[in-house]
Design an enzyme around this catalytic site. Structure first.
Site, short mmCIF file in Angstrom:
data_model
loop_
_atom_site.label_atom_id
_atom_site.label_comp_id
_atom_site.label_asym_id
_atom_site.label_seq_id
_atom_site.Cartn_x
_atom_site.Cartn_y
_atom_site.Cartn_z
N LYS A 178 0.79 -1.14 -0.16
CA LYS A 178 -0.15 0.15 0.13
C LYS A 178 0.87 1.24 0.18
O LYS A 178 1.99 1.21 0.69
CB LYS A 178 -0.90 0.21 1.30
CG LYS A 178 -1.91 -1.09 1.11
CD LYS A 178 -2.96 -0.56 2.49
CE LYS A 178 -3.28 -1.95 2.97
NZ LYS A 178 -3.80 -2.01 4.48
N ARG A 218 6.42 1.51 6.91
CA ARG A 218 5.83 0.94 8.18
C ARG A 218 6.66 -0.29 8.20
O ARG A 218 6.80 -1.09 7.51
CB ARG A 218 4.42 0.59 7.82
CG ARG A 218 3.87 -0.22 9.07
CD ARG A 218 2.64 -0.68 8.66
NE ARG A 218 2.01 -1.20 9.69
CZ ARG A 218 1.13 -2.34 9.65
NH1 ARG A 218 0.63 -2.83 8.52
NH2 ARG A 218 0.67 -2.92 10.94
N HIS A 278 0.07 -2.08 16.30
CA HIS A 278 -0.90 -1.01 16.05
C HIS A 278 -0.35 0.27 16.78
O HIS A 278 -1.33 1.24 17.08
CB HIS A 278 -2.57 -1.10 16.52
CG HIS A 278 -3.18 -2.26 15.65
ND1 HIS A 278 -3.89 -3.15 16.43
CD2 HIS A 278 -3.11 -2.57 14.56
CE1 HIS A 278 -4.29 -3.91 15.42
NE2 HIS A 278 -3.90 -3.85 14.44
N HIS A 286 -8.57 0.29 19.39
CA HIS A 286 -8.29 0.37 17.99
C HIS A 286 -9.09 -1.32 17.23
O HIS A 286 -8.87 -2.30 17.64
CB HIS A 286 -7.03 -0.01 17.63
CG HIS A 286 -6.50 -0.23 16.02
ND1 HIS A 286 -6.02 0.79 15.25
CD2 HIS A 286 -6.67 -1.17 15.24
CE1 HIS A 286 -5.80 0.33 14.16
NE2 HIS A 286 -6.42 -0.85 14.13
N LEU A 287 -10.30 -0.89 16.80
CA LEU A 287 -11.15 -2.16 16.42
C LEU A 287 -11.04 -2.21 14.99
O LEU A 287 -12.05 -1.67 14.56
CB LEU A 287 -12.73 -2.11 17.03
CG LEU A 287 -12.66 -1.69 18.77
CD1 LEU A 287 -13.96 -1.78 18.94
CD2 LEU A 287 -11.99 -2.66 19.40
N GLY A 315 -7.95 -6.68 12.74
CA GLY A 315 -7.08 -6.88 13.88
C GLY A 315 -7.52 -5.84 14.92
O GLY A 315 -7.90 -4.66 14.62
N ARG A 355 -8.91 -13.84 14.55
CA ARG A 355 -7.86 -14.26 15.39
C ARG A 355 -8.79 -14.39 16.81
O ARG A 355 -9.50 -13.59 17.02
CB ARG A 355 -6.95 -13.48 15.63
CG ARG A 355 -5.74 -13.27 14.42
CD ARG A 355 -4.82 -12.00 14.68
NE ARG A 355 -4.88 -11.52 13.36
CZ ARG A 355 -4.31 -10.32 13.48
NH1 ARG A 355 -3.87 -9.64 14.63
NH2 ARG A 355 -4.51 -9.40 12.41
N PHE A 410 -17.70 -6.97 10.11
CA PHE A 410 -18.97 -6.78 11.15
C PHE A 410 -20.14 -6.23 10.55
O PHE A 410 -21.13 -6.33 10.90
CB PHE A 410 -18.32 -5.77 12.18
CG PHE A 410 -17.86 -6.42 13.24
CD1 PHE A 410 -16.44 -6.90 13.31
CD2 PHE A 410 -18.37 -6.25 14.59
CE1 PHE A 410 -16.03 -7.36 14.29
CE2 PHE A 410 -17.85 -7.00 15.63
CZ PHE A 410 -16.63 -7.57 15.49
N ARG A 411 -20.13 -6.01 9.00
CA ARG A 411 -21.18 -5.35 8.43
C ARG A 411 -22.12 -6.65 8.14
O ARG A 411 -23.29 -6.62 8.39
CB ARG A 411 -20.79 -4.83 7.01
CG ARG A 411 -20.28 -3.60 6.94
CD ARG A 411 -19.60 -3.12 5.92
NE ARG A 411 -18.17 -3.78 5.90
CZ ARG A 411 -17.10 -3.30 4.97
NH1 ARG A 411 -17.38 -2.12 4.33
NH2 ARG A 411 -16.22 -3.77 5.04
N GLY A 436 -11.45 0.18 11.39
CA GLY A 436 -12.80 -0.01 10.57
C GLY A 436 -14.13 -0.24 11.60
O GLY A 436 -15.07 0.47 11.03
N ASN A 487 -16.83 2.88 12.51
CA ASN A 487 -18.49 2.70 11.51
C ASN A 487 -19.37 1.84 12.27
O ASN A 487 -20.37 1.92 11.87
CB ASN A 487 -17.81 1.83 10.14
CG ASN A 487 -16.87 2.82 9.35
OD1 ASN A 487 -17.34 4.01 9.01
ND2 ASN A 487 -15.75 2.38 9.02
#
Ligand code: AMP
Length: 397
Positions: A14, A91, A180, A208-209, A212, A241, A285-286, A332, A336
């Site tokens: 990325k 990173r 993270h 941080h959800l 991961g 995980r 999760f959607r 994410g 959201n």
């Protein structure tokens, strides 16, 4: 100055080009299936159309060459030449105990990163390949390594030691490292900035959800505990995980299912979490929220178990810091899912938390989602790891 931010995985890469003056993204994209058939580059210049090119990428050097070509060519380019890219920020997942902050990359640093490969065998070698490919194509451009583990290096010994024979720490450096870190650092600082208070005066818990997921306790601007451990498998229940389990389950399952330790590790990393709990409905999760609203018993169980674990960590970190002023949700799911935030905060009545339901429904902004009389404040802070890496890079070059 334009900063190229690179996040290199084993078969993907990325990238974002960020103007450090305006802190705006100038162009971004993704190379996928590097070294595999059907590789492609997705490239989006700011304000322009997304372009997808399917083209062979036998290795990361070719992928980076294509990225640099897209950034500089006459049609899609956003800079005239590579001279307009002042530095590259990479990173790097694991910096072990050696790196408590970002560093300018030289041969010695590369060796030290390589020495951490053991601790992150899936990630660090890929990060190194990305760095080496960039150095080859952009000799003379300064490069900076920004570590996922660095922010957590301030944890006290009692937070990072496991209850194992101490010789394993001394011989192999087996301990909690946390991941993270760039996100936890960015979000805790940004939240303080939005509230207009110094982060040195706050006890903050960052959740941080994402696919991961990890939680951290940040006291007076410094991390004092975090939920991921030696590897990113520990802590919260994640997309695929398991997070924390009784370690004896490994032996039990290996016997019952007649599987090797590697196979069991594969199950814990790739088939567990909310995916496994939802009976393979989804790790996303959607889909789980749809299942939850339909009343699918597995989806309900996955979401409730996920939220309960987050709430338990918040309780633990409130104890670790002897209180908490602020809880931040990010990544994410954290950014959201009003439903997940509500489900977590339902456990936190003892902290005097009251959610502002209207604010909790908003998306894509730094926002306070607790009511003015809530004793502990709750915020959503969209994470921006690329910007944080670009800032670190500018700071060092
Ligand atoms: P990340 O790893 O931070 O990119 O987060 C990815 C995850 O965020 C996805 O797998 C989804 O579970 C979750 N996610 C993304 N968008 C939404 C949304 N609108 N509602 C609920 N969850 C979402």
């Amino acid at each position: 100055m334009n900063i190229l931010v690179i996040n290199c995985g084993s078969s993907s890469l990325k990238f974002q080009l960020i103007d450090s003056g305006s802190e705006q993204c100038v162009a971004k994209g993704l190379c996928e299936r590097i070294g595999i058939d059907g590789s492609q580059i997705v490239y989006t210049p700011a304000g322009g159309e997304k372009e997808i090119h399917v083209t062979p990428m036998p290795d990361h050097t070719e992928a980076i060459r294509l990225v640099l070509e897209a950034l500089t060519n006459d049609r899609t380019g956003v800079v005239k030449s590579l001279k307009e890219i002042g530095a590259v920020g990479h990173r790097v997942v694991h910096g072990g105990e050696k790196f408590a902050r970002s560093v300018v990359i030289d041969d010695e640093v590369l060796e030290a990163i390589e020495a951490c490969n053991d601790l992150a065998p899936l990630h660090n070698p890929a990060n190194l390949i990305g760095i080496n490919a960039c150095r080859k194509l952009m000799p003379g451009t300064p490069m900076v390594a920004v570590f996922d583990t660095a922010f957590h290096q301030t944890m006290p010994r009692e937070a990072y030691m496991y209850g194992l024979p101490v010789e394993y720490y001394e011989k192999y450096r087996i301990r909690r490292y946390g991941f993270h870190g760039t996100s936890h650092s960015y979000v805790s600082k940004r939240a303080a900035e939005v509230l207009g208070v110094p982060c040195e005066s706050l006890k903050t818990i960052v959740c941080h959800l994402g696919n991961g997921a990890s939680v951290s306790a940040v006291k007076n601007g410094k991390c004092v505990d975090t939920s991921m451990g030696l590897t990113p498998l520990e802590g919260l229940i994640m997309g695929t995980r398991s997070g924390d389990i009784d370690p004896a389950i490994l032996e039990f399952l290996a016997h019952k299912e007649n599987r090797s330790i590697d196979e069991i590790m594969g199950i814990l990393n790739k088939k567990s979490g909310v995916l496994g709990l939802s009976n393979n409905l989804s790790s996303d999760f959607r889909d789980l929220e749809d299942g939850y609203h339909r009343g699918d018993a597995y989806a309900v169980c996955a979401m409730k178990t996920f939220a309960y674990r987050v709430a338990k960590y918040i309780g633990a970190y409130t104890a670790a810091m002897n209180g908490v002023d602020l809880i931040c949700f990010t990544a994410g799911v954290g950014e959201n899912s009003p439903l997940v935030r509500t489900m977590v905060c339902e456990y936190l009545g003892y902290l005097g938390i009251a959610l502002d339901q209207e604010a909790n429904e908003k998306r894509g902004q730094d926002i306070l989602i607790s009511t003015p009389d809530s004793r502990t404040r709750v915020m959503v802070i969209p994470t921006n790891e690329e910007l944080a890496i670009a800032r670190e890079t500018v700071g060092l070059v």
